[in-house]
Scaffold this active site. Structure first.
Site, mmCIF file in Angstrom:
data_model
loop_
_atom_site.group_PDB
_atom_site.id
_atom_site.type_symbol
_atom_site.label_atom_id
_atom_site.label_comp_id
_atom_site.label_asym_id
_atom_site.label_seq_id
_atom_site.Cartn_x
_atom_site.Cartn_y
_atom_site.Cartn_z
ATOM 1 N N ASP A 30 -17.935 -23.904 43.287
ATOM 2 C CA ASP A 30 -19.260 -24.268 42.802
ATOM 3 C C ASP A 30 -19.894 -23.199 41.922
ATOM 4 O O ASP A 30 -21.128 -23.155 41.809
ATOM 5 C CB ASP A 30 -20.180 -24.560 43.982
ATOM 6 C CG ASP A 30 -20.042 -25.972 44.510
ATOM 7 O OD1 ASP A 30 -20.248 -26.909 43.729
ATOM 8 O OD2 ASP A 30 -19.733 -26.138 45.704
ATOM 9 N N HIS A 83 -21.860 -37.835 47.384
ATOM 10 C CA HIS A 83 -22.176 -36.540 47.982
ATOM 11 C C HIS A 83 -22.885 -36.857 49.302
ATOM 12 O O HIS A 83 -22.321 -37.597 50.109
ATOM 13 C CB HIS A 83 -23.001 -35.664 47.021
ATOM 14 C CG HIS A 83 -23.101 -34.246 47.488
ATOM 15 N ND1 HIS A 83 -24.286 -33.692 47.920
ATOM 16 C CD2 HIS A 83 -22.157 -33.288 47.642
ATOM 17 C CE1 HIS A 83 -24.066 -32.438 48.312
ATOM 18 N NE2 HIS A 83 -22.781 -32.173 48.160
ATOM 19 N N HIS A 97 -16.720 -35.818 51.418
ATOM 20 C CA HIS A 97 -18.129 -36.241 51.522
ATOM 21 C C HIS A 97 -18.318 -37.701 51.885
ATOM 22 O O HIS A 97 -19.440 -38.091 52.243
ATOM 23 C CB HIS A 97 -18.909 -35.936 50.234
ATOM 24 C CG HIS A 97 -19.381 -34.528 50.122
ATOM 25 N ND1 HIS A 97 -20.409 -34.016 50.882
ATOM 26 C CD2 HIS A 97 -18.952 -33.512 49.351
ATOM 27 C CE1 HIS A 97 -20.606 -32.748 50.570
ATOM 28 N NE2 HIS A 97 -19.715 -32.407 49.651
ATOM 29 N N HIS A 108 -12.132 -30.835 49.144
ATOM 30 C CA HIS A 108 -12.567 -29.744 50.032
ATOM 31 C C HIS A 108 -12.998 -30.321 51.375
ATOM 32 O O HIS A 108 -14.178 -30.489 51.652
ATOM 33 C CB HIS A 108 -13.662 -28.888 49.389
ATOM 34 C CG HIS A 108 -14.929 -29.598 49.019
ATOM 35 N ND1 HIS A 108 -14.957 -30.728 48.230
ATOM 36 C CD2 HIS A 108 -16.230 -29.328 49.305
ATOM 37 C CE1 HIS A 108 -16.207 -31.114 48.071
ATOM 38 N NE2 HIS A 108 -16.993 -30.290 48.714
#
Length: 407
Positions: free
Chosen positions: A19, A146, A187, A208
């Protein structure tokens, strides 16, 4: 003992999620100078990427999922621009990459391949045209949600509304795979994971996420989904986020957030600061955003912290997740997605992007062979990238002097 340096020389780390673009917006007003070394307000600089054996990085172009969709598209464009500006500022070290062949070519030239991933379908504003436009800019994955639902997909952190994916969501997945954009299931709700795998005709990724059977966090992948990656050909890129890899940290985080809310302490107003206006230069903001896990807690929160010291996640716990994904999905379906510069701190031993060799050494001590480690670091995700390219009937990534010619 496996020679870790030899592993990284042959198969450098291709990390699924970093990020830094968001951190550059929040703390540096999108300035990209001075990132060669010693930028300790970030988890990432070029010297530490080199020390960590990183040969490819998916830079996350994240914007908050509670932004209005039109605003999210603009902010995501700014994040994409930040990646290109970052690469342009360090041409001897970084190279934009769109394909597996580009990654290989960049590594052959001694450069770190820079790929782009959008973290959240809200950045598409429910528009296939926006999706295709981002693909033409080089975006190679989109995380379907998200922390909020989109109108067409359910998030792990929101109330279900689409039954995983609705018909519109299945059309988004189909179009992503038609144009060679990877479907990312980090997510999303478990129902969304299964719905996407039902619809998928090419490999998917978790950019991730760790293993829910090891740490029961909603953001982690459950075993029944990991098993399905075998048939799909996808890869779960294990993350290092402490609350995802340590049950103790997850419990502490939940309790800290409850206490923060009970005390009526404010959310950080600058968690998503505005971008510079034309002709404006926003001052650097080196102090990290504040909240229950911040380094500079408000006075009202300090008594609770003194009574409840924050536990630390460990490198060994991350290795436990890597082991579990390998055991459940198979060694061909595991990778690494650290989430550096996307959380306030990382496990002991993995504090910044220089830490990958220490994790590989731990896995080697657990019996991972050189061939196994090479799949983990880069070969698996390169295979998935190439499979997505070969599956695409209308690939839309830009042409480049790197790699092979494209239609």
């Amino acid at each position: 003992m496996t020679d870790i340096a030899a592993v990284l020389a042959t198969s450098p780390v291709i990390d699924g999620h970093n990020d830094l673009p968001m951190a550059l917006r929040a703390r540096a007003g999108y300035r990209v100078e001075g990132l060669a070394a010693d930028r300790r307000e970030f988890h990432t600089d070029i010297a530490r990427l080199r020390a960590g054996g990183v040969g490819g990085q998916f830079w996350s172009v994240y914007v908050p999922s509670d932004l209005p969709e039109a605003e999210a598209v603009v902010a995501t464009m700014e994040q994409v621009d930040a990646v290109y500006r970052l690469v342009a500022a360090y041409p001897e070290d970084l190279a934009i990459a769109y394909t597996a062949a580009d990654v290989t070519a960049a590594n052959r030239d001694g450069k770190i391949a820079s790929l782009i991933g959008i973290e959240g379908g809200h950045s598409l504003a429910s528009s296939l045209g926006v999706l295709r436009a981002f693909a033409r800019l080089g975006v190679r994955y989109v995380t379907l949600t998200h922390n909020h639902n989109t109108p067409w997909a359910d998030s792990a952190a929101d109330e279900a509304s689409s039954g995983g994916l609705n018909d519109e969501g299945r059309a988004v997945v189909a179009e992503m795979q038609r144009i060679g954009v990877l479907v990312d299931l980090s997510h999303v709700a478990t129902a969304t994971m299964h719905a996407a795998l039902d619809a998928a005709t090419a490999p998917v990724i978790f950019s991730h996420s760790s293993a829910r059977a090891v740490t029961g966090h909603r953001r982690n992948a459950p075993d029944d989904v990991l098993v399905r990656l075998r048939g799909n050909g996808g890869v779960c890129m294990v993350t290092f986020v402490p609350a995802f890899v340590s049950a103790e940290v997850a419990a502490w985080t939940e309790a800290a957030e409850q206490e923060w809310a009970r005390l009526g302490l404010p959310e950080d107003a600058d968690a998503w600061p505005r971008a510079p206006r034309p002709g404006e230069e926003i001052p650097a903001r080196p102090v990290p955003e504040q909240g229950p896990g911040g380094d500079h807690p408000p006075a009202a929160f300090r008594p609770w912290l003194a009574a409840h010291p924050r536990p630390e996640a460990t490198l060994g716990q991350v290795a436990d997740h890597v082991d579990h994904v390998r055991e459940t999905a198979g060694v061909d379906h595991v990778g690494l997605g650290g989430d550096y510069d996307g959380c306030d701190r990382l496990p002991a031993g993995l504090e910044d992007v220089s830490g990958y060799p220490r994790l590989l050494s731990e896995l080697a001590e657990r019996g991972w062979t050189r061939a196994d480690l090479e799949k983990l670091t880069g070969r698996n995700v390169l295979r998935v990238l190439q499979a997505a390219e070969e599956h695409a009937t209308e690939p839309l990534w830009p042409s480049t002097t790197l790699g092979r010619d494209r239609p």
